[in-house]
Design a protein around this motif. Structure first.
Motif, PDB file in Angstrom:
ATOM      1  N   ILE A  83      39.745  37.340  36.414  1.00 16.32           N
ATOM      2  CA  ILE A  83      38.615  37.493  37.320  1.00 16.32           C
ATOM      3  C   ILE A  83      38.100  38.929  37.186  1.00 16.32           C
ATOM      4  O   ILE A  83      38.868  39.872  37.367  1.00 16.32           O
ATOM      5  N   ASP A 102      44.732  40.386  36.760  1.00 13.53           N
ATOM      6  CA  ASP A 102      43.912  39.310  36.192  1.00 13.53           C
ATOM      7  C   ASP A 102      43.370  38.327  37.212  1.00 13.53           C
ATOM      8  O   ASP A 102      42.295  37.757  37.017  1.00 13.53           O
ATOM      9  N   THR A 103      44.131  38.063  38.298  1.00 12.31           N
ATOM     10  CA  THR A 103      43.750  36.924  39.127  1.00 12.31           C
ATOM     11  C   THR A 103      44.388  36.990  40.510  1.00 12.31           C
ATOM     12  O   THR A 103      44.976  38.006  40.903  1.00 12.31           O
ATOM     13  N   GLY A 134      42.171  32.802  35.541  1.00 11.96           N
ATOM     14  CA  GLY A 134      41.562  34.109  35.329  1.00 11.96           C
ATOM     15  C   GLY A 134      41.280  34.337  33.851  1.00 11.96           C
ATOM     16  O   GLY A 134      41.395  33.419  33.036  1.00 11.96           O
TER      17      GLY A 134
END
Length: 244
Positions: free
Chosen positions: A68, A97-98, A66
């Motif tokens: 993302i 983040d991910t 990430g």
């Protein structure tokens, strides 16, 4: 996907319980705490869990590099769908983040192989024309591999004399691209051969038979006006369907 070190547990506690001290003390590595009206769920390293906790052990964690963007759609679906088709159960956790995907330890290698064969992979041959024209020597999309039209180019830029030798060289390049995409000539289901009016059809057919005699793909041979390089009398392309 990156694989985190260690093996993880998914723990279930009553929803009214305080977060236990053994979870609060986990200040390093991957750990997740989720409270709902029905349960308190903790994911953490397997070694940290006391013996009296309701737990599902033996998970390995994979993480999507990430961060993302929140505007990105379908990331988790693109991972979960092929794993489900392969019969692999997952436990998914999303963060700011991910995304993290947990699979059973015994399914890890199969999960990684499934994800490697999913999505688009571009295979380059190093030709200076690829970035100029905007093409790839081969493209893998899921279990399908498509190899672009391939001429009989030798490493030094030369070209064999006969159609037979040219065809063998072209199929050699195709086979290398297939291997880089995780396939082989045994996976080929369709071929196309383009011949100039000056080509030797028997030579092209002989070369094709030597490469695909046992594979027997669907095949088409066409006579065209000319090819890009006036030295070429043959150009080929292939499509493969992998069984892995």
């Amino acid at each position: 996907m990156n694989v985190l070190e260690g093996t993880y547990s998914v723990c279930r506690l009553p929803p009214s319980d305080r977060v236990p001290s053994w979870a609060l003390e986990l200040h390093e590595g991957f750990m997740s705490i989720t409270r709902t009206p029905d349960e308190l769920s903790i994911v953490c390293g397997q070694d940290a869990v006391p013996p009296d906790v309701t737990v599902e052990d033996g998970w390995k964690a994979m993480v999507v590099p990430g961060p993302i963007p929140f505007s990105e759609t379908g990331v988790l679906a693109r991972l979960a769908t092929p794993l489900a088709a392969a019969g692999i159960s997952i436990f998914a956790i999303s963060t700011y983040d991910t995304d993290y995907i947990l699979v059973k330890e015994g399914d890890l290698e199969r999960a990684l192989e499934t994800l490697r064969s999913t999505g688009r992979r571009l295979i380059a041959s190093g030709s200076p024309y690829e970035p100029v024209i905007g093409f790839s020597r081969a493209v893998r999309e899921g279990d399908r591999v498509l190899v672009s039209g391939t001429g009989p180019v030798m490493p030094d830029g030369g070209c064999p004399e006969s159609t037979y030798e040219q065809a063998l060289r072209a199929w050699e390049i195709v086979a290398k691209a297939l291997n880089e995409a995780g396939a082989t000539v045994d996976d080929v289901v369709r071929t196309r051969t383009y011949l100039t009016p000056d080509a030797d059809p028997d030579g092209a057919q002989k070369a094709h038979g030597e490469v695909f005699g046992e594979v027997r793909p669907a095949s088409t041979m066409l006579v065209v006006h000319s090819l890009l390089d006036p030295r070429w009398t043959v150009e080929v392309e292939a499509e493969a369907q992998t069984r892995r």
